[in-house]
Design a protein around this motif. Structure first.
Motif, PDB file in Angstrom:
ATOM      1  N   ILE A  71       0.816  -1.217   0.000  1.00  0.00           N
ATOM      2  CA  ILE A  71       0.000   0.000   0.000  1.00  0.00           C
ATOM      3  C   ILE A  71       0.846   1.263   0.000  1.00  0.00           C
ATOM      4  O   ILE A  71       0.473   2.264  -0.610  1.00  0.00           O
ATOM      5  CB  ILE A  71      -1.013  -0.010   1.180  1.00  0.00           C
ATOM      6  CG1 ILE A  71      -2.031   1.128   1.043  1.00  0.00           C
ATOM      7  CG2 ILE A  71      -0.304   0.073   2.517  1.00  0.00           C
ATOM      8  CD1 ILE A  71      -3.003   0.974  -0.076  1.00  0.00           C
ATOM      9  N   VAL A  72       1.989   1.252   0.655  1.00  0.00           N
ATOM     10  CA  VAL A  72       2.838   2.445   0.704  1.00  0.00           C
ATOM     11  C   VAL A  72       3.277   2.851  -0.704  1.00  0.00           C
ATOM     12  O   VAL A  72       3.209   4.025  -1.075  1.00  0.00           O
ATOM     13  CB  VAL A  72       4.062   2.216   1.615  1.00  0.00           C
ATOM     14  CG1 VAL A  72       5.048   3.360   1.506  1.00  0.00           C
ATOM     15  CG2 VAL A  72       3.613   2.024   3.058  1.00  0.00           C
ATOM     16  N   PHE A  73       3.681   1.876  -1.499  1.00  0.00           N
ATOM     17  CA  PHE A  73       4.142   2.176  -2.847  1.00  0.00           C
ATOM     18  C   PHE A  73       2.986   2.581  -3.760  1.00  0.00           C
ATOM     19  O   PHE A  73       3.133   3.446  -4.621  1.00  0.00           O
ATOM     20  CB  PHE A  73       4.914   0.992  -3.420  1.00  0.00           C
ATOM     21  CG  PHE A  73       6.100   0.630  -2.578  1.00  0.00           C
ATOM     22  CD1 PHE A  73       7.114   1.537  -2.348  1.00  0.00           C
ATOM     23  CD2 PHE A  73       6.181  -0.610  -1.975  1.00  0.00           C
ATOM     24  CE1 PHE A  73       8.205   1.220  -1.556  1.00  0.00           C
ATOM     25  CE2 PHE A  73       7.260  -0.950  -1.183  1.00  0.00           C
ATOM     26  CZ  PHE A  73       8.286  -0.028  -0.966  1.00  0.00           C
ATOM     27  N   VAL A  74       1.820   1.975  -3.557  1.00  0.00           N
ATOM     28  CA  VAL A  74       0.649   2.358  -4.348  1.00  0.00           C
ATOM     29  C   VAL A  74       0.221   3.785  -4.008  1.00  0.00           C
ATOM     30  O   VAL A  74      -0.147   4.555  -4.893  1.00  0.00           O
ATOM     31  CB  VAL A  74      -0.503   1.354  -4.140  1.00  0.00           C
ATOM     32  CG1 VAL A  74      -1.825   1.912  -4.619  1.00  0.00           C
ATOM     33  CG2 VAL A  74      -0.194   0.076  -4.877  1.00  0.00           C
ATOM     34  N   LEU A  75       0.270   4.135  -2.733  1.00  0.00           N
ATOM     35  CA  LEU A  75      -0.066   5.515  -2.347  1.00  0.00           C
ATOM     36  C   LEU A  75       0.901   6.502  -2.980  1.00  0.00           C
ATOM     37  O   LEU A  75       0.488   7.561  -3.470  1.00  0.00           O
ATOM     38  CB  LEU A  75      -0.058   5.661  -0.833  1.00  0.00           C
ATOM     39  CG  LEU A  75      -1.234   5.021  -0.104  1.00  0.00           C
ATOM     40  CD1 LEU A  75      -1.013   5.065   1.403  1.00  0.00           C
ATOM     41  CD2 LEU A  75      -2.535   5.702  -0.474  1.00  0.00           C
ATOM     42  N   GLU A  76       2.180   6.174  -2.981  1.00  0.00           N
ATOM     43  CA  GLU A  76       3.177   7.041  -3.610  1.00  0.00           C
ATOM     44  C   GLU A  76       2.914   7.168  -5.104  1.00  0.00           C
ATOM     45  O   GLU A  76       2.959   8.260  -5.671  1.00  0.00           O
ATOM     46  CB  GLU A  76       4.586   6.493  -3.362  1.00  0.00           C
ATOM     47  CG  GLU A  76       5.690   7.340  -3.943  1.00  0.00           C
ATOM     48  CD  GLU A  76       5.880   8.680  -3.254  1.00  0.00           C
ATOM     49  OE1 GLU A  76       6.565   9.543  -3.840  1.00  0.00           O
ATOM     50  OE2 GLU A  76       5.348   8.896  -2.150  1.00  0.00           O
ATOM     51  N   ALA A  77       2.618   6.048  -5.751  1.00  0.00           N
ATOM     52  CA  ALA A  77       2.316   6.069  -7.185  1.00  0.00           C
ATOM     53  C   ALA A  77       1.077   6.907  -7.461  1.00  0.00           C
ATOM     54  O   ALA A  77       1.084   7.762  -8.359  1.00  0.00           O
ATOM     55  CB  ALA A  77       2.113   4.642  -7.708  1.00  0.00           C
ATOM     56  N   ALA A  78       0.003   6.684  -6.712  1.00  0.00           N
ATOM     57  CA  ALA A  78      -1.246   7.420  -6.937  1.00  0.00           C
ATOM     58  C   ALA A  78      -1.054   8.912  -6.715  1.00  0.00           C
ATOM     59  O   ALA A  78      -1.563   9.727  -7.491  1.00  0.00           O
ATOM     60  CB  ALA A  78      -2.341   6.881  -6.012  1.00  0.00           C
ATOM     61  N   ASP A  79      -0.317   9.270  -5.682  1.00  0.00           N
ATOM     62  CA  ASP A  79      -0.046  10.684  -5.409  1.00  0.00           C
ATOM     63  C   ASP A  79       0.711  11.317  -6.565  1.00  0.00           C
ATOM     64  O   ASP A  79       0.327  12.379  -7.063  1.00  0.00           O
ATOM     65  CB  ASP A  79       0.746  10.813  -4.110  1.00  0.00           C
ATOM     66  CG  ASP A  79       0.986  12.260  -3.726  1.00  0.00           C
ATOM     67  OD1 ASP A  79      -0.006  13.007  -3.565  1.00  0.00           O
ATOM     68  OD2 ASP A  79       2.166  12.639  -3.573  1.00  0.00           O
ATOM     69  N   ALA A  80       1.760  10.652  -7.018  1.00  0.00           N
ATOM     70  CA  ALA A  80       2.547  11.177  -8.138  1.00  0.00           C
ATOM     71  C   ALA A  80       1.709  11.260  -9.414  1.00  0.00           C
ATOM     72  O   ALA A  80       1.805  12.242 -10.170  1.00  0.00           O
ATOM     73  CB  ALA A  80       3.778  10.294  -8.364  1.00  0.00           C
ATOM     74  N   MET A  81       0.880  10.261  -9.650  1.00  0.00           N
ATOM     75  CA  MET A  81       0.050  10.235 -10.852  1.00  0.00           C
ATOM     76  C   MET A  81      -0.919  11.410 -10.873  1.00  0.00           C
ATOM     77  O   MET A  81      -1.048  12.107 -11.888  1.00  0.00           O
ATOM     78  CB  MET A  81      -0.718   8.912 -10.943  1.00  0.00           C
ATOM     79  CG  MET A  81       0.170   7.708 -11.173  1.00  0.00           C
ATOM     80  SD  MET A  81      -0.686   6.141 -10.930  1.00  0.00           S
ATOM     81  CE  MET A  81      -1.445   5.937 -12.533  1.00  0.00           C
TER      82      MET A  81
END
Length: 99
Positions: free
Chosen positions: A15-25
């Motif tokens: 989830i940490v990496f998905v949150l980072e990806a979603a934020d950047a996206m």
């Protein structure tokens, strides 16, 4: 056959990496965050929608963000003109609650 907004997706682990990806996206392009799905055993996909260029930018930026954290992106995709029937799948992952 009609065309619809593009969709972009990234799959990674945790989830940490998905949150980072979603934020950047969402920060990098004019895309709508459709939702996410815990695929299996910690693999999580995040899905966005927008025009083709925005989805390409968002996915590229999301991949870079995950890799910058030392994690691996297992897959990513941009579908420029998804068939209307894909809405049946997208609706399953749509976020329904606002923060």
């Amino acid at each position: 056959m009609r065309s619809y907004e593009a969709i972009g997706a990234i799959e990674t682990f945790g989830i940490v990496f998905v949150l980072e990806a979603a934020d950047a996206m969402c920060k990098s392009a004019d895309v709508e965050l459709l939702g996410f799905e815990n695929v299996a055993s910690g693999y999580i996909s995040v899905i966005v929608r927008g025009d083709v260029a925005a989805c390409k930018t968002a996915v590229e930026t999301g991949v870079q963000a995950v890799e910058a954290m030392g994690a691996e992106v297992y897959s990513s995709v941009v579908i420029p003109s998804p068939h209307i029937e894909l809405n049946k799948i997208m609706n399953r992952y749509r976020l329904t609650t606002a923060l």
